[in-house]
Design a protein around this motif. Structure first.
Motif, PDB file in Angstrom:
ATOM      1  N   GLN A 391      -7.902  11.567   1.984  1.00 32.50           N
ATOM      2  CA  GLN A 391      -7.682  11.146   2.193  1.00 32.50           C
ATOM      3  C   GLN A 391      -9.172  10.436   3.320  1.00 32.50           C
ATOM      4  O   GLN A 391      -9.752   9.095   2.691  1.00 32.50           O
ATOM      5  CB  GLN A 391      -6.354   9.888   3.112  1.00 32.50           C
ATOM      6  N   ARG A 460      -8.284   5.759  -1.160  1.00 28.79           N
ATOM      7  CA  ARG A 460      -7.657   5.591   0.819  1.00 28.79           C
ATOM      8  C   ARG A 460      -8.080   4.183   1.934  1.00 28.79           C
ATOM      9  O   ARG A 460      -7.484   4.662   2.494  1.00 28.79           O
ATOM     10  CB  ARG A 460      -9.268   6.013   0.675  1.00 28.79           C
ATOM     11  N   ILE A 463      -4.226   3.648   2.316  1.00 30.27           N
ATOM     12  CA  ILE A 463      -3.839   4.044   3.698  1.00 30.27           C
ATOM     13  C   ILE A 463      -4.515   4.182   4.189  1.00 30.27           C
ATOM     14  O   ILE A 463      -3.219   4.197   5.337  1.00 30.27           O
ATOM     15  CB  ILE A 463      -4.057   5.748   2.932  1.00 30.27           C
ATOM     16  N   GLU A 466      -2.731   1.062   4.923  1.00 34.77           N
ATOM     17  CA  GLU A 466      -1.174   0.855   5.443  1.00 34.77           C
ATOM     18  C   GLU A 466      -0.224   1.787   6.510  1.00 34.77           C
ATOM     19  O   GLU A 466       0.519   1.443   7.135  1.00 34.77           O
ATOM     20  CB  GLU A 466      -0.656   1.530   4.056  1.00 34.77           C
ATOM     21  N   GLN A 467      -1.625   2.589   6.795  1.00 38.32           N
ATOM     22  CA  GLN A 467      -0.957   3.939   7.818  1.00 38.32           C
ATOM     23  C   GLN A 467      -0.947   2.767   9.357  1.00 38.32           C
ATOM     24  O   GLN A 467      -0.183   2.559  10.445  1.00 38.32           O
ATOM     25  CB  GLN A 467      -2.533   4.703   8.529  1.00 38.32           C
ATOM     26  N   LEU A 485       3.669   3.403   2.446  1.00 35.75           N
ATOM     27  CA  LEU A 485       2.301   4.662   2.541  1.00 35.75           C
ATOM     28  C   LEU A 485       2.379   5.434   1.607  1.00 35.75           C
ATOM     29  O   LEU A 485       2.073   6.393   0.938  1.00 35.75           O
ATOM     30  CB  LEU A 485       2.253   4.744   3.812  1.00 35.75           C
ATOM     31  N   SER A 488       1.695   5.476  -1.708  1.00 35.12           N
ATOM     32  CA  SER A 488       0.278   5.839  -1.283  1.00 35.12           C
ATOM     33  C   SER A 488      -0.034   7.366  -1.584  1.00 35.12           C
ATOM     34  O   SER A 488      -0.916   7.812  -2.717  1.00 35.12           O
ATOM     35  CB  SER A 488      -0.141   4.747  -1.115  1.00 35.12           C
ATOM     36  N   ARG A 489       0.554   8.172  -0.985  1.00 33.61           N
ATOM     37  CA  ARG A 489       0.285   8.931  -0.575  1.00 33.61           C
ATOM     38  C   ARG A 489       0.492   9.980  -1.276  1.00 33.61           C
ATOM     39  O   ARG A 489       0.155  11.127  -2.192  1.00 33.61           O
ATOM     40  CB  ARG A 489       0.800   9.707   1.245  1.00 33.61           C
TER      41      ARG A 489
END
Length: 944
Positions: A391, A460, A463, A466-467, A485, A488-489
């Motif tokens: 990421q 990337r 993420i 979203e994080q 999230l 996406s990961r």
């Protein structure tokens, strides 16, 4: 668990007089009157959503009022609207947090163009305070940039708010600024922590327990976290201060009135006791357990899942090390606590926490000798690492990931060994080296087609956003953000698996590379595994049917044992190998008085290395039938990377490891494979030599002359002194196959790309810039001869060795010759000269040429060396005045005056004859000036 309290009470401090707004006669009285009425309604509104909705309406309508006829100035109303709406957005609990903060910042920036420090002093200061809070919480943009913006705005506000006139606002700003410094990505971490602690302590000079109990308790908690994480000062004192501050916070935080904050303080206090230096360890563990259990009476999995999981992880840590109670029961309870934590810290939602917790769980299983279970948990932790790797990482994240992942790969490899899977262990250990080098160099490249690459970049970015949204959200909104999230990961992990650079980590590739390498060169590949649970050496040698892998058990080869060798056991002062090493940097008189201590440490290290691991390795190689001079590929990890394997000495025979084997260092098997390809595709020998760019290495001039003489006039570019600017050097390097740096250099552990060679005017030529410069090509050989350029930052204790040689390998160099400590100019010049002669003149490979040059320097007499220099001068390789310098250094008087006179070997004529040495014409003793390992053992070769 760390929770620092940012004091947001300053957000809406700007108060406006709320009175009647009159509209004077205008061309459009109805529109103006309507605007005035809405403004009055807005000012009286208490609901945050109404404040935003009506405020945004007024912001839009204000621009439509062409003739301003309100009794208040237009700019004042515009500023009021923007500031209050912006503050409302910053405080807004509804909506998307990222959007709210962007709206807040946008409104605040408009006000910056209206209010000035001179005309609107207090308002201007509050505006900067609110901007600081908005940037601190900002989700979009680079986190490091947002932090710097927050610092700038808080500091601007502090130019107005003083302790004397605005004590409360001043104290809140001190606390908020302290939090930003505690989390700051840029700057020196220890300096940031000191600044944060000082700011928290300043806030407590205003907030008191009696008058501001809640604020006082929050800042006490912040100060406890500051001291618990402090890098400077005595560790024991810092832990005691942390405990005092956490206990102070709990004195004013009650479970009934502030349950969340109370539970956080309980958890922080547990962490402090778990890591306490003073007091009875068993008592500290029991106190930590009690505080964690108290925190868990508030933190439930349903209401506070992350906090609950963090407390469960802490409980596992206590139980895994618990002294009291039955060990088997403690271990079983620890396993249960870790499993509970992992039910929340899943791979896809919290990959870093998953990796950390899974590693702790697997280590616990290793101690229980449950190797299969440990292997499965380590595999999950490695997948979390793969996610983080894919990421993309910021600088602080890079440091944290390397610190965590180094032991992870080593322990996973140890588990494989314990299962009897030596080849899998080799695979895992090599995967750690290759991946961590890529992380350190920020080379998280993936082999993907263009459309997948675009998808990767999009994921990337998503993420990241979203994080940050997860961090800002609460309740149902947080659960939805976590689900998004995780999705996406999961998509990212699929991409990373499909496009991991080369074949790192793919089953079977490590042993295949070893077979290919040993099939071409012969010899052995040695992969050390160093963990807190003991060490191993995986030794792979060529066999009739391919290769043979075996394991050498080294229970004492642990990070703690290596730390004892390197830095000693006294934490209060430098000791061990590193303590002696720093003698090089003392002032002249003190350095000279302690010089024998340093050279003695070099000599003494040989037997220490033999006892620690080299003796066992030597015996295994001998059992395998490796002949003298056979090449040994050494892939060190951690602090093993700064120890010269060739120096290791058998106490009985006095033979050194390098006497029997040719040693090649390598950061990973991938690096060796790439080096092998580069050697087969290397072009004609052309030179770029950078000699003494800083002007303080005069001895390198003669070295530079001899090196340059091995290349034709049209095939070399030599830059001296002020000609060696970074731009000029980059131009000289392009297309050259040999890069020779006789200059200072340093490796940066905090950011490998910032590692640099120092050019004229102390300008750094960084590895990052070398990576980004197009057209440099892939050099056959890089020589870093002047200083300890083979050494990495010894202030840290990373679990994977990188160093400047590793960084140049990542640049595409086939091989790198570097040094582990500063060596005298004369010895370096002669050794490097002989190395080039053997390599280019006689066609020997660089590792072989280095070993023979070292042996030659060790055995040569002063007469031999002087004759060699004369021959070089006669062949035009050395100017006459340089020859005179060498002859002066090698004369009897010169040697006796040397700081290293005690290291010189004076061999009596009879003894010399018995050793087969050439006797002197006068019958005087034969002088061997460079036999001591100080002069030759620091040179190491990395690559092929």
């Amino acid at each position: 668990m760390r929770r620092l309290h940012i004091l947001q009470r300053a957000l809406l401090l700007l108060l406006f007089a709320v009175g009647e707004v009159s509209a004077q006669q205008t061309d459009n009285p109805s529109k103006t009157a309507e605007f005035a009425d809405r403004l009055q309604t807005w000012r009286q509104a208490q609901d945050l959503e109404q404040k935003i909705a009506v405020g945004e309406e007024l912001v839009a309508r204000e621009g439509e009022v062409t003739t301003w006829s309100l009794s208040e100035p237009r700019e004042k109303v515009r500023a009021e609207l923007r500031f209050v709406v912006g503050s409302a957005y910053a405080m807004r609990p509804r909506g998307v947090r990222a959007d709210n903060l962007e709206h807040a910042i946008g409104h605040f920036k408009v006000v910056l163009g209206i209010w000035s420090r001179e005309a609107d002093t207090q308002d201007w200061a509050r505006l900067h305070n609110n901007l600081g809070i908005a940037y601190w919480g900002r989700i979009r943009g680079e986190r490091a940039d947002n932090q710097e913006e927050a610092i700038a705005h808080f500091e601007a506000a502090l130019t107005v708010f003083t302790r004397e006139k605005d004590a409360r606002e001043w104290a809140q700003l001190q606390n908020n600024l302290g939090i930003v410094y505690w989390n700051r990505i840029r700057g020196e971490p220890s300096d940031n922590l000191e600044r944060a602690i000082a700011l928290f302590e300043a806030a407590l000079t205003v907030f008191t327990r009696e008058a501001d109990s809640t604020l006082w308790g929050q800042v006490q908690n912040n100060l406890g976290i500051g001291y618990r994480t402090r890098l400077q000062g005595e560790r024991a004192d810092n832990r005691e201060k942390a405990i005092q501050h956490f206990e102070a916070a709990l004195a004013v935080l009650a479970r009934d009135t502030s349950p969340f904050e109370w539970a956080y303080a309980q958890n922080n206090l547990a962490n402090a006791y778990l890591n306490r230096v003073l007091g009875d360890r068993a008592d500290n563990q029991e106190k930590a357990m009690a505080y964690l259990q108290a925190a868990l009476t508030v933190f439930s999995r349903e209401e506070y899942p992350r906090e609950w999981a963090t407390a469960q992880r802490g409980s596992g840590d206590v139980l895994a090390e618990r002294i009291r109670g039955e060990p088997g029961q403690n271990r079983a309870r620890a396993v249960a606590s870790y499993e509970a934590a992992l039910s929340v810290f899943t791979r896809d939602t919290f990959p870093l926490l998953h990796m950390q917790t899974a590693r702790a769980q697997a280590r616990n299983l290793m101690e229980a000798k449950e190797w299969q279970k440990a292997g499965r948990v380590y595999a999950s932790a490695r997948e979390a690492f793969l996610l983080l790797f894919g990421q993309g990482l910021e600088e602080a994240e890079t440091r944290a990931l390397i610190a965590e992942a180094g032991p992870l790969f080593a322990e996973a490899a140890l588990a494989a060994v314990q299962r009897g899977e030596a080849e899998s262990a080799l695979e895992l250990a090599n995967e750690g080296r290759a991946r961590l080098l890529a992380v350190a160099m920020k080379l998280q490249t993936l082999d993907l087609p263009a459309d997948a690459r675009r998808r990767l970049d999009d994921l990337r970015a998503a993420i990241r956003a979203e994080q940050q949204a997860v961090d800002a959200a609460r309740g149902v909104e947080r659960a939805a953000a976590l689900e998004k999230l995780a999705g996406s990961r999961l998509a990212l992990l699929d991409l990373v698996r499909s496009g991991t650079s080369g074949t790192i980590g793919k089953v079977g590739t490590a042993i295949e590379r070893v077979r290919k390498l040993l099939g071409q060169t012969g010899g052995a590949v040695v992969m050390p595994i160093v963990t807190g649970l003991g060490g191993k050496l995986i030794v792979v040698t060529a066999a009739e049917d391919g290769t043979r892998a075996s394991v050498v058990d080294l229970p004492d080869l642990t990070p703690e044992r290596l730390a004892g060798v390197l830095i000693g056991t006294d934490a209060g002062k430098p000791a061990g190998w590193i303590g002696a090493y720093f003698i090089n940097y003392l002032d002249g008189e003190e350095r000279d008085s302690r010089w024998a201590e340093w050279t003695g440490a070099i000599d003494g290290l040989g037997s220490e290395l033999w006892r620690l691991f080299a003796g066992r390795l030597h015996a295994v190689l001998k059992e395998r039938g490796l002949r003298p001079g056979t090449r040994v590929f050494w892939l060190p990890s951690g602090w093993l990377g700064i120890l010269p394997l060739g120096l290791a000495q058998d106490p009985a025979s006095k033979r050194r490891f390098v006497d029997d084997y040719e040693i090649v260092y390598a950061p990973s098997l991938e690096a060796l494979a790439a080096a092998n390809d580069a050697t087969s595709n290397a072009g004609p020998a052309t030179l770029a030599a950078i000699v003494n760019p800083t002007g303080d290495l005069p001895g390198t001039e003669k070295e530079g002359e001899i090196v340059a003489s091995h290349f034709g006039v049209g095939a070399r570019a030599v830059l001296h002194g002020d000609a060696a600017t970074p731009d000029a050097v980059l131009g000289a390097l392009k297309g050259k196959t040999y890069w020779h740096f006789a200059s200072h250099g340093a490796f940066s552990w905090e950011d490998a790309r910032s590692s640099a060679l120092i050019m004229h005017g102390l300008a750094p030529l960084t590895v990052g810039r070398l990576l980004e410069t197009e057209g440099l090509g892939r050099p056959r050989l890089v020589v870093l001869s002047a200083c300890e350029t083979g050494l990495y930052d010894i202030r840290s204790s990373p679990d994977e060795f990188v160093g400047l040689p590793g960084t140049f390998m990542a640049l595409g160099a086939a091989g790198v010759l570097g040094t582990l400590w500063p060596v005298s100019d004369a010895a370096t010049a002669l050794l490097i000269a002989r190395f080039y002669e053997l390599h280019l003149g006689e066609g020997l490979s660089p590792p072989t040429a280095l070993r023979r040059a070292q042996a030659w320097l060790r055995e040569a007499s002063s007469d031999d060396l002087a004759a060699y220099a004369k021959l070089a001068a006669a062949r035009g390789r050395l100017e006459r005045h340089r020859l005179a310098e060498i002859e002066r250094d090698l004369s009897a008087d010169g040697l006796r005056r040397s700081r290293n006179s005690a290291l010189i070997e004076w061999v009596k004529p009879d003894t010399a004859k018995a050793k087969g040495m050439k006797a002197t014409a006068t019958g005087k003793p034969v002088v061997r000036p460079y036999t001591h390992p100080y002069f030759w053992a620091g040179f190491i070769y990395t690559g092929l």
